[in-house]
Design a protein around this motif. Structure first.
Motif, PDB file in Angstrom:
ATOM      1  N   ILE A  30       0.891  -1.375   0.235  1.00 35.27           N
ATOM      2  CA  ILE A  30       0.212  -0.205  -0.213  1.00 35.27           C
ATOM      3  C   ILE A  30       0.862   1.214   0.364  1.00 35.27           C
ATOM      4  N   ILE A  31       2.011   0.937   0.596  1.00 31.15           N
ATOM      5  CA  ILE A  31       2.898   2.381   0.827  1.00 31.15           C
ATOM      6  C   ILE A  31       3.996   2.827  -0.222  1.00 31.15           C
ATOM      7  N   ARG A  32       3.576   1.333  -0.825  1.00 33.22           N
ATOM      8  CA  ARG A  32       4.507   1.336  -2.116  1.00 33.22           C
ATOM      9  C   ARG A  32       3.561   2.043  -3.774  1.00 33.22           C
ATOM     10  N   ALA A  33       2.346   1.635  -3.113  1.00 37.34           N
ATOM     11  CA  ALA A  33       1.585   2.234  -4.113  1.00 37.34           C
ATOM     12  C   ALA A  33       1.568   4.290  -4.275  1.00 37.34           C
ATOM     13  N   VAL A  34       1.750   4.144  -2.558  1.00 35.46           N
ATOM     14  CA  VAL A  34       1.044   5.950  -2.304  1.00 35.46           C
ATOM     15  C   VAL A  34       2.472   6.272  -2.911  1.00 35.46           C
ATOM     16  N   TYR A  35       3.380   6.046  -2.836  1.00 32.98           N
ATOM     17  CA  TYR A  35       5.175   6.314  -3.489  1.00 32.98           C
ATOM     18  C   TYR A  35       4.547   6.706  -5.069  1.00 32.98           C
ATOM     19  N   GLU A  36       4.835   6.003  -5.494  1.00 20.88           N
ATOM     20  CA  GLU A  36       3.822   5.129  -6.942  1.00 20.88           C
ATOM     21  C   GLU A  36       2.689   6.584  -7.829  1.00 20.88           C
ATOM     22  N   GLY A  37       1.982   6.234  -6.954  1.00 18.95           N
ATOM     23  CA  GLY A  37       1.124   7.891  -7.153  1.00 18.95           C
ATOM     24  C   GLY A  37       1.824   9.081  -7.643  1.00 18.95           C
ATOM     25  N   VAL A  38       2.463   9.303  -6.290  1.00 19.62           N
ATOM     26  CA  VAL A  38       2.965  10.666  -6.457  1.00 19.62           C
ATOM     27  C   VAL A  38       3.584  10.648  -7.727  1.00 19.62           C
ATOM     28  N   VAL A  39       4.571   9.901  -7.506  1.00 21.30           N
ATOM     29  CA  VAL A  39       5.905   9.826  -8.968  1.00 21.30           C
ATOM     30  C   VAL A  39       4.897  10.432 -10.151  1.00 21.30           C
ATOM     31  N   PHE A  40       3.227   9.340 -10.276  1.00 25.90           N
ATOM     32  CA  PHE A  40       2.673   9.300 -11.292  1.00 25.90           C
ATOM     33  C   PHE A  40       2.027  11.099 -11.338  1.00 25.90           C
ATOM     34  N   ALA A  41       1.939  11.803  -9.990  1.00 22.36           N
ATOM     35  CA  ALA A  41       1.063  12.719 -10.868  1.00 22.36           C
ATOM     36  C   ALA A  41       2.005  13.204 -10.958  1.00 22.36           C
ATOM     37  N   HIS A  42       3.156  14.287 -10.765  1.00 20.55           N
ATOM     38  CA  HIS A  42       4.419  14.324 -10.275  1.00 20.55           C
ATOM     39  C   HIS A  42       4.862  14.573 -12.611  1.00 20.55           C
ATOM     40  N   ARG A  43       4.350  13.074 -13.243  1.00 18.53           N
ATOM     41  CA  ARG A  43       4.981  13.210 -14.274  1.00 18.53           C
ATOM     42  C   ARG A  43       3.212  13.835 -14.924  1.00 18.53           C
ATOM     43  N   GLN A  44       2.803  13.513 -14.797  1.00 17.68           N
ATOM     44  CA  GLN A  44       1.350  14.024 -15.169  1.00 17.68           C
ATOM     45  C   GLN A  44       1.489  15.510 -15.603  1.00 17.68           C
ATOM     46  N   ASP A  45       1.694  16.064 -13.972  1.00 13.48           N
ATOM     47  CA  ASP A  45       1.862  17.557 -14.736  1.00 13.48           C
ATOM     48  C   ASP A  45       3.647  18.232 -15.451  1.00 13.48           C
ATOM     49  N   MET A  46       4.186  17.062 -15.353  1.00 16.44           N
ATOM     50  CA  MET A  46       6.020  17.197 -16.085  1.00 16.44           C
ATOM     51  C   MET A  46       5.392  17.348 -17.512  1.00 16.44           C
ATOM     52  N   SER A  47       4.405  16.368 -17.464  1.00 19.64           N
ATOM     53  CA  SER A  47       4.356  16.331 -18.996  1.00 19.64           C
ATOM     54  C   SER A  47       3.156  17.710 -20.189  1.00 19.64           C
ATOM     55  N   TYR A  48       3.229  18.111 -19.128  1.00 19.79           N
ATOM     56  CA  TYR A  48       2.042  19.022 -19.288  1.00 19.79           C
ATOM     57  C   TYR A  48       3.144  20.559 -19.322  1.00 19.79           C
ATOM     58  N   LEU A  49       4.299  20.129 -19.002  1.00 15.14           N
ATOM     59  CA  LEU A  49       4.900  21.948 -18.697  1.00 15.14           C
ATOM     60  C   LEU A  49       6.121  21.527 -19.848  1.00 15.14           C
ATOM     61  N   LEU A  50       6.331  19.954 -20.158  1.00 13.44           N
ATOM     62  CA  LEU A  50       6.870  19.872 -21.468  1.00 13.44           C
ATOM     63  C   LEU A  50       6.528  19.762 -22.541  1.00 13.44           C
TER      64      LEU A  50
END
Length: 522
Positions: A376-396
């Protein structure tokens, strides 16, 4: 004499005071929790004077703890979160609680502005998006809903500017906070009277602060502030920058081939540009006090604060265990995730506790009886990374986008080797982490070092005070796994968000037709 600089960083969760030497090393730090006030759903407020008292206490204890003579302090510089607002009367007293940048009361107002075309018109004038915690729409909300607040207000201030006023009486802001607040035309670096006219809130114009350089000395610590903090009266006070810009500087980001990422309350990504970016249009855009450049930033409240919530609400046993072992609960989380990486894990976590794309809710998808806490904690870590990826993809993505080759990471995940590696794998770029831990405060200290003449300019200060301590290269195997999972995460948001919106509509409709609503109306 030991020459020292003090940086104050009043962020979303903590007010921190950090003592630095002239090489950018942290000599000591002290912190206090900022109490979040939640008077209504979606409202996030702060008692400004309580924050000031916390800063005073931290400064006094830090000076004693490090055996620092106040005469050794060359300058003190505040930093703080961008957006939100501090409304002050003519005597320097807050007229109401301050608003934090996570406040969402303006969402209905922004929806009206979007439907009418006003949001797009205002965005063109301020060269960034309109977002809920931004100062400009907050002022519009205040004008509509709290006219007495407008009448009583003499000064509109940002977080760091309030602290500086308490230190030395200065009332002003710098281009970075003014940009984040949405009150300036970024290209001209001056108040956008056109935006205020378009928004219908010109009554606020004469309450806005003057704008001055980030690296200027604006006064000395007052006698009153000296008695409250333990600083020496007359100690120079520097205007400073808001925390995202400070973190970028403290990470050593100076060029378009570098991307600054901060993982804290917000998922933040910033790129450097020679001219403002219009496509993509960033969430926040500010002048950057490095070689006359501009900083384009995406910011959504979808980052490491989700792990903090998990630890506070569900991991009391682990927190107790950590206390007995003389460790942090986050150390235990890191150990659990590191041990779970070799297992198959299809759990998705959506880190939208404070807001999500298309109104998507936070939550887990794919839990089964056999999963462990580590999964479960691993999924939280990954979910935060995914949110960053989504935002970064927009910016780039877009003709004005930068093309970074490396990410400089700050915030909680930068202190975790397993999470930092996951960021490298999930974002597909090398992760570099600069020396130190308190980047917002260090950005403030960098400003002070230039304002007081220790270094000639910010690039020179960065060269002297910042170096890369760690680097994480993407692992191709893990990157492939995370990319496949990220694609499912994105597809799930597109499905869940509309369903959640429908469920909210049904709940609201049911409430409106209920006897409870009728009773409350009476």
């Amino acid at each position: 004499m030991r020459e020292r600089l003090i940086g104050i960083d009043a962020g979303g969760t903590m007010t921190k005071v950090v003592l630095f030497d002239l090489n950018g090393n942290e000599v000591g730090s002290e912190r206090r929790t900022n109490v979040m006030l939640l008077p209504h759903e979606g409202w996030t407020e702060r008692d400004a004077d309580s924050m000031w008292r916390a800063a005073c206490e931290c400064i006094g204890i830090l000076l004693k703890k490090t055996a620092t003579d106040p005469a050794d302090i060359i300058a003190v510089t505040p930093s703080g979160y961008g957006g939100g607002v501090y409304l002050i009367d003519k005597d320097g007293v807050p007229v109401r609680n301050a608003l934090v940048s996570t406040d969402t009361r303006t969402i209905p107002l922004i929806a009206r502005w979007t439907a009418s075309g006003r949001a797009a018109a205002v965005s063109r004038h301020i060269e960034q998006q309109i977002w809920p915690g931004q100062t400009l729409p907050i002022l519009a909300w205040m004008q509509e809903n709290e006219p007495d607040t407008l009448r009583r207000t003499a000064h509109v201030m940002a977080c760091k500017d309030f602290l500086r006023m308490r230190l030395c009486g200065d009332i002003s802001t710098d281009p970075t906070d003014a940009g984040c607040s949405g009150i300036i035309n970024v290209t001209r670096t001056e108040i956008s009277r056109e935006a205020f006219h378009e928004a219908g809130i010109t009554a606020w114009l004469d309450k806005l602060p003057p704008i001055g350089p980030s690296v200027a000395i604006v006064g000395g610590v007052s006698e009153k502030a000296a008695s409250q903090t333990g600083l020496r009266a007359g100690t120079p006070v520097v205007r400073g920058v808001y925390d995202v810009v400070g973190c970028s500087m403290a990470s050593g980001v100076e060029r378009p081939d570098q991307l600054a990422a901060v993982a804290g309350t917000f998922s933040i990504h910033s790129t450097v540009h020679s001219t403002p970016s219009h496509n993509p249009l960033p969430t926040i855009q500010t002048p950057y006090p490095v070689a006359g450049q501009f900083l384009a930033t995406t910011a959504t409240p979808t980052s490491a604060s989700n792990l903090e919530w998990l630890c506070k609400t569900m991991l009391s046993a682990e927190a107790h265990q950590a206390l007995l072992e003389g460790r942090s609960v986050y150390d235990i989380c890191n150990d659990l995730v590191a041990g779970a990486l070799t297992r198959s894990n299809s759990i998705l976590f959506f880190p939208f506790l404070y807001d999500g794309p298309q109104g998507a809710p936070a939550g887990f998808l794919g839990l089964k009886a056999g999963v462990s806490l580590a999964d479960i904690i691993r999924a939280v870590y990954e979910g935060v990374v995914f949110a960053h990826r989504q935002d970064m993809s927009y910016l780039l993505d877009g003709p004005d986008a930068a093309d970074p080759k490396v990410i400089r990471l700050a915030g909680g995940p930068s202190k975790s080797a397993v999470w930092a590696q996951m960021f490298a794998d999930g974002l597909g770029l090398p992760i570099e982490i600069a020396n130190g831990t308190e980047f917002g405060a260090k950005g403030a200290a960098i400003c002070a070092s230039v304002a007081t003449g220790i270094y000639a300019d910010i690039p020179t200060a960065i060269a002297a005070m910042v170096h890369v301590d760690q680097r994480f290269e993407p692992d191709p195997v893990r990157a492939k796994v995370l990319t496949a999972k990220y694609n499912i995460y994105r597809a799930a948001i597109d499905v869940v968000a509309p369903l959640w919106s429908q469920s909210q509509d049904c709940e609201d409709s049911s409430y409106e037709n209920s006897g409870l609503q009728q009773a409350l109306a009476v």
